[in-house]
Design a protein around this motif. Structure first.
Motif, PDB file in Angstrom:
ATOM      1  N   THR A  93       8.939 -21.290   4.117  1.00  0.00           N
ATOM      2  CA  THR A  93       9.941 -20.464   5.135  1.00  0.00           C
ATOM      3  C   THR A  93       8.531 -20.074   6.072  1.00  0.00           C
ATOM      4  OG1 THR A  93       8.837 -18.452   3.749  1.00  0.00           O
ATOM      5  CG2 THR A  93      10.820 -19.807   3.265  1.00  0.00           C
ATOM      6  N   TYR A  94       9.241 -19.805   7.184  1.00  0.00           N
ATOM      7  CA  TYR A  94       8.008 -19.998   8.423  1.00  0.00           C
ATOM      8  C   TYR A  94       7.287 -18.599   8.283  1.00  0.00           C
ATOM      9  CZ  TYR A  94       7.214 -19.817  13.568  1.00  0.00           C
ATOM     10  OH  TYR A  94       6.820 -20.093  14.978  1.00  0.00           O
ATOM     11  N   GLY A  95       7.622 -17.341   8.289  1.00  0.00           N
ATOM     12  CA  GLY A  95       6.594 -16.719   8.394  1.00  0.00           C
ATOM     13  C   GLY A  95       6.933 -15.227   9.376  1.00  0.00           C
ATOM     14  N   HIS A  96       5.674 -15.199  10.527  1.00  0.00           N
ATOM     15  CA  HIS A  96       5.430 -14.775  11.635  1.00  0.00           C
ATOM     16  C   HIS A  96       6.265 -13.290  11.585  1.00  0.00           C
ATOM     17  CE1 HIS A  96       2.947 -18.024  13.322  1.00  0.00           C
ATOM     18  NE2 HIS A  96       3.772 -18.369  12.563  1.00  0.00           N
ATOM     19  N   SER A  97       5.893 -12.415  10.576  1.00  0.00           N
ATOM     20  CA  SER A  97       6.935 -10.954  10.881  1.00  0.00           C
ATOM     21  C   SER A  97       6.925 -10.834  12.135  1.00  0.00           C
ATOM     22  CB  SER A  97       6.788 -10.231  10.141  1.00  0.00           C
ATOM     23  OG  SER A  97       6.791 -10.889   8.292  1.00  0.00           O
ATOM     24  N   LEU A  98       7.912 -10.409  12.727  1.00  0.00           N
ATOM     25  CA  LEU A  98       7.789  -9.599  14.482  1.00  0.00           C
ATOM     26  C   LEU A  98       8.107  -8.226  14.094  1.00  0.00           C
ATOM     27  CD1 LEU A  98       8.790 -12.666  16.230  1.00  0.00           C
ATOM     28  CD2 LEU A  98       6.519 -11.381  16.268  1.00  0.00           C
ATOM     29  N   ILE A  99       7.706  -7.471  15.075  1.00  0.00           N
ATOM     30  CA  ILE A  99       8.974  -6.324  15.924  1.00  0.00           C
ATOM     31  C   ILE A  99       8.628  -6.672  17.317  1.00  0.00           C
ATOM     32  CG2 ILE A  99       8.214  -3.811  16.266  1.00  0.00           C
ATOM     33  CD1 ILE A  99       6.837  -3.177  13.334  1.00  0.00           C
ATOM     34  N   VAL A 100       9.751  -5.825  17.709  1.00  0.00           N
ATOM     35  CA  VAL A 100       9.979  -5.688  19.200  1.00  0.00           C
ATOM     36  C   VAL A 100      10.561  -5.275  19.814  1.00  0.00           C
ATOM     37  CG1 VAL A 100      10.776  -7.206  20.542  1.00  0.00           C
ATOM     38  CG2 VAL A 100      10.514  -8.786  18.262  1.00  0.00           C
ATOM     39  N   ASP A 101       9.939  -5.181  21.542  1.00  0.00           N
ATOM     40  CA  ASP A 101      10.534  -3.452  22.016  1.00  0.00           C
ATOM     41  C   ASP A 101      11.949  -4.240  22.394  1.00  0.00           C
ATOM     42  OD1 ASP A 101       9.835  -4.169  24.879  1.00  0.00           O
ATOM     43  OD2 ASP A 101       8.512  -2.909  24.588  1.00  0.00           O
ATOM     44  N   PRO A 102      12.756  -2.908  23.114  1.00  0.00           N
ATOM     45  CA  PRO A 102      13.709  -3.150  23.807  1.00  0.00           C
ATOM     46  C   PRO A 102      13.582  -4.123  24.827  1.00  0.00           C
ATOM     47  CG  PRO A 102      14.365  -0.456  22.958  1.00  0.00           C
ATOM     48  CD  PRO A 102      12.138  -1.567  22.370  1.00  0.00           C
ATOM     49  N   TRP A 103      12.430  -4.292  25.600  1.00  0.00           N
ATOM     50  CA  TRP A 103      12.066  -4.992  26.789  1.00  0.00           C
ATOM     51  C   TRP A 103      11.699  -6.451  26.104  1.00  0.00           C
ATOM     52  CZ3 TRP A 103      14.435  -3.530  30.781  1.00  0.00           C
ATOM     53  CH2 TRP A 103      14.196  -4.401  32.111  1.00  0.00           C
ATOM     54  N   GLY A 104      12.424  -6.552  24.987  1.00  0.00           N
ATOM     55  CA  GLY A 104      11.968  -7.753  24.820  1.00  0.00           C
ATOM     56  C   GLY A 104      10.368  -8.229  24.265  1.00  0.00           C
ATOM     57  N   ALA A 149       6.670   2.228  12.244  1.00  0.00           N
ATOM     58  CA  ALA A 149       7.368   0.508  11.090  1.00  0.00           C
ATOM     59  C   ALA A 149       6.843  -0.165  10.602  1.00  0.00           C
ATOM     60  CB  ALA A 149       8.634   0.484  12.674  1.00  0.00           C
ATOM     61  N   ALA A 150       7.083  -0.404   9.822  1.00  0.00           N
ATOM     62  CA  ALA A 150       5.821  -1.853   9.045  1.00  0.00           C
ATOM     63  C   ALA A 150       6.988  -2.566   8.389  1.00  0.00           C
ATOM     64  CB  ALA A 150       5.298  -1.218   7.969  1.00  0.00           C
ATOM     65  N   ALA A 151       6.424  -4.118   8.560  1.00  0.00           N
ATOM     66  CA  ALA A 151       7.450  -5.046   8.331  1.00  0.00           C
ATOM     67  C   ALA A 151       6.255  -5.749   7.354  1.00  0.00           C
ATOM     68  CB  ALA A 151       7.842  -6.347   9.238  1.00  0.00           C
ATOM     69  N   VAL A 152       7.271  -6.062   6.117  1.00  0.00           N
ATOM     70  CA  VAL A 152       5.889  -6.650   4.460  1.00  0.00           C
ATOM     71  C   VAL A 152       6.556  -8.013   4.387  1.00  0.00           C
ATOM     72  CG1 VAL A 152       5.413  -6.262   2.618  1.00  0.00           C
ATOM     73  CG2 VAL A 152       5.680  -4.137   4.119  1.00  0.00           C
ATOM     74  N   GLN A 153       5.352  -9.113   4.630  1.00  0.00           N
ATOM     75  CA  GLN A 153       5.625 -10.324   4.490  1.00  0.00           C
ATOM     76  C   GLN A 153       5.394 -10.673   3.582  1.00  0.00           C
ATOM     77  OE1 GLN A 153       5.539 -13.228   7.712  1.00  0.00           O
ATOM     78  NE2 GLN A 153       3.789 -13.967   7.046  1.00  0.00           N
ATOM     79  N   GLY A 186       0.762 -15.888  10.948  1.00  0.00           N
ATOM     80  CA  GLY A 186       1.287 -17.659  10.580  1.00  0.00           C
ATOM     81  C   GLY A 186       1.817 -16.867   9.331  1.00  0.00           C
ATOM     82  N   ASP A 187       2.048 -17.413   7.709  1.00  0.00           N
ATOM     83  CA  ASP A 187       2.962 -16.849   6.723  1.00  0.00           C
ATOM     84  C   ASP A 187       2.449 -16.284   5.374  1.00  0.00           C
ATOM     85  OD1 ASP A 187       1.041 -19.040   6.158  1.00  0.00           O
ATOM     86  OD2 ASP A 187       2.591 -20.968   5.474  1.00  0.00           O
ATOM     87  N   ALA A 188       1.053 -16.114   5.712  1.00  0.00           N
ATOM     88  CA  ALA A 188       0.426 -14.580   4.688  1.00  0.00           C
ATOM     89  C   ALA A 188       1.181 -14.084   4.454  1.00  0.00           C
ATOM     90  CB  ALA A 188      -1.285 -15.805   4.806  1.00  0.00           C
ATOM     91  N   PRO A 189       1.515 -13.344   3.454  1.00  0.00           N
ATOM     92  CA  PRO A 189       1.710 -12.126   2.848  1.00  0.00           C
ATOM     93  C   PRO A 189       0.768 -11.390   3.776  1.00  0.00           C
ATOM     94  CG  PRO A 189       1.453 -13.648   0.853  1.00  0.00           C
ATOM     95  CD  PRO A 189       0.395 -14.144   1.980  1.00  0.00           C
ATOM     96  N   GLY A 190       1.889 -10.312   4.059  1.00  0.00           N
ATOM     97  CA  GLY A 190       0.687  -9.072   4.928  1.00  0.00           C
ATOM     98  C   GLY A 190       1.205  -8.522   5.237  1.00  0.00           C
ATOM     99  N   VAL A 191       1.176  -7.079   6.340  1.00  0.00           N
ATOM    100  CA  VAL A 191       1.850  -5.929   6.641  1.00  0.00           C
ATOM    101  C   VAL A 191       1.826  -5.933   8.112  1.00  0.00           C
ATOM    102  CG1 VAL A 191       2.201  -3.571   6.839  1.00  0.00           C
ATOM    103  CG2 VAL A 191       1.472  -4.512   4.442  1.00  0.00           C
ATOM    104  N   ILE A 192       2.803  -5.405   8.927  1.00  0.00           N
ATOM    105  CA  ILE A 192       2.163  -4.683   9.886  1.00  0.00           C
ATOM    106  C   ILE A 192       2.821  -4.505  10.657  1.00  0.00           C
ATOM    107  CG2 ILE A 192       2.771  -8.078  11.112  1.00  0.00           C
ATOM    108  CD1 ILE A 192       5.037  -7.672  12.235  1.00  0.00           C
TER     109      ILE A 192
END
Length: 286
Positions: free
Chosen positions: A221-232, A6-10, A240-246
Motif C-alpha cells: 500500500t501507498y501510505g502518504h497519509s494526508l490532511i488537506v485544507d479547503p483551498w487544496g 486533527a491527527a491521521a494515523v498511518q 512515505g509508507d512508514a507507520p506514524g502520526v501526522i
C-alpha cells in the motif's frame, strides 16, 4: 468557528488482529500526546487479509470486536474523538462489513459507516481485487454531527465517487474523511490529486489516514497519509509508507471562507444530459 488538532494515523496492518490493536493503541496515544482531539486510523485497521477463509475465521460481531472495544476504551481514557477508518465486522448470513467506527470522548459509539463502493478492479500490473466477493456494500452515506465539526464518513475506493462527497458537503459536512488502503500503483498515480480535488470542489478539509508498506498478506500500500485544507493545500503528509502520526490544526472558519470565495455548492443546478445521435449531428451540418 472551531479550532482543534486533527491527527491521521498511518499503519502497516498485518494479519494478526491483536498485533494490530496494539499498534493502533500506541499510535493513537502518540497522536493524543501531540494534542489531537480528533484521531483517524486507516481502512482495515484490524487486519489486512487476502485469504478469505482466514479473514472469516478472525471475524467477530461489532459488540465483540477487539478493535471496537479498544477504540472505545481509548477514546474514553484519552478524552478524544476516535475514528477507526474501518475494520472487518461479521454480519448475519456470512457476509462482512467494511465498517468505519466513530467513538466520542466518553467512549460512546457515535456512528458507523459501511463502505458503499466495492473495489472490484483489474490493474495492469496483474493485481486483481474483488471486494464484493467478501463484503456487503453499505447503502447510507453518513455525516456525523460532532461538537467541533460535521464529519462526512467514507472509505478508500469511495474517493473515486465525487457525488458522495458533494452530497455530504451539501448536507453541511466541513471535514471529509477518506481512511484508505490504497495500492501503491494507484496511490502513486491518483492519491494526492483526488484528495485535493475533493477538498477544493467541496470547500472542505480532508483527513485521510492510510495503510503503508508491504503487508504480511503480500499486498503493498501507498501510505502518504494526508490532511488537506479547503483551498487544496496540504497541511500535513506522512513521510512515505512508514507507520506514524501526522497532525494539523483545523479551523472550521476556513470552510465558510472557501465556500464564500467559490460558492459552487450554492450555484449548483439540476440539468439533463442529452446524447446527440450521429444522424442528428449530420442533419445539423447540412
Amino acid at each position: 468557528m472551531t479550532v482543534f488538532v486533527a491527527a491521521a494515523v498511518q499503519m502497516r496492518s498485518s494479519t494478526d488482529v491483536a498485533e494490530n490493536v496494539a499498534a493502533m493503541e500506541a499510535l493513537v496515544r502518540d497522536a493524543a500526546g501531540c494534542g489531537a482531539t480528533y484521531v483517524q486510523t486507516p481502512e482495515m485497521t484490524g487486519a489486512l487479509m487476502r485469504d478469505r477463509a482466514a479473514l472469516r475465521a478472525a471475524l467477530r460481531p461489532e459488540v465483540d470486536d477487539l478493535v471496537a472495544r479498544k477504540a472505545g476504551s481509548l477514546a474514553s481514557e484519552l478524552g478524544i474523538t476516535l475514528h477507526v477508518g474501518s475494520t472487518a465486522i461479521a454480519l448475519e448470513g456470512g457476509k462482512v462489513a467494511n465498517r468505519a467506527l466513530l467513538f466520542g470522548p466518553g467512549g460512546e459509539r457515535i456512528s458507523t459507516y459501511d463502505k458503499i463502493h466495492m473495489f472490484d478492479v483489474d490493474l495492469d500490473n496483474g493485481e486483481s481485487w474483488r471486494e464484493s466477493a467478501t463484503y456487503e456494500p453499505g447503502e447510507r452515506s453518513i455525516v456525523a454531527e460532532l461538537p467541533f465539526a460535521r464529519l462526512g464518513l467514507a472509505v478508500c475506493y469511495d474517493l473515486r465517487f465525487p457525488h458522495l462527497f458533494r452530497a455530504q458537503a451539501l448536507a453541511g459536512a466541513e471535514i471529509l474523511s477518506v481512511p484508505a488502503a490504497f495500492t501503491r500503483q494507484t496511490g502513486e498515480a491518483h492519491w494526492h490529486v483526488l484528495l485535493r480535488a475533493r477538498a477544493v470542489e467541496n470547500g472542505a478539509f480532508v483527513v485521510a489516514a492510510a495503510q503503508g508498506g508491504r503487508h504480511a498478506d503480500g499486498r503493498e500500500t501507498y501510505g502518504h497519509s494526508l490532511i488537506v485544507d479547503p483551498w487544496g493545500r496540504i497541511l500535513a503528509e506522512a513521510d512515505g509508507d512508514a507507520p506514524g502520526v501526522i497532525t494539523a490544526t483545523i479551523d472550521t472558519a476556513q470552510v465558510a471562507e472557501a465556500r464564500a470565495k467559490i460558492p459552487n455548492l450554492k450555484n449548483t443546478r439540476d440539468f439533463t444530459v442529452h446524447v446527440t445521435p450521429a444522424a442528428e449531428q449530420a442533419q445539423a451540418a447540412e
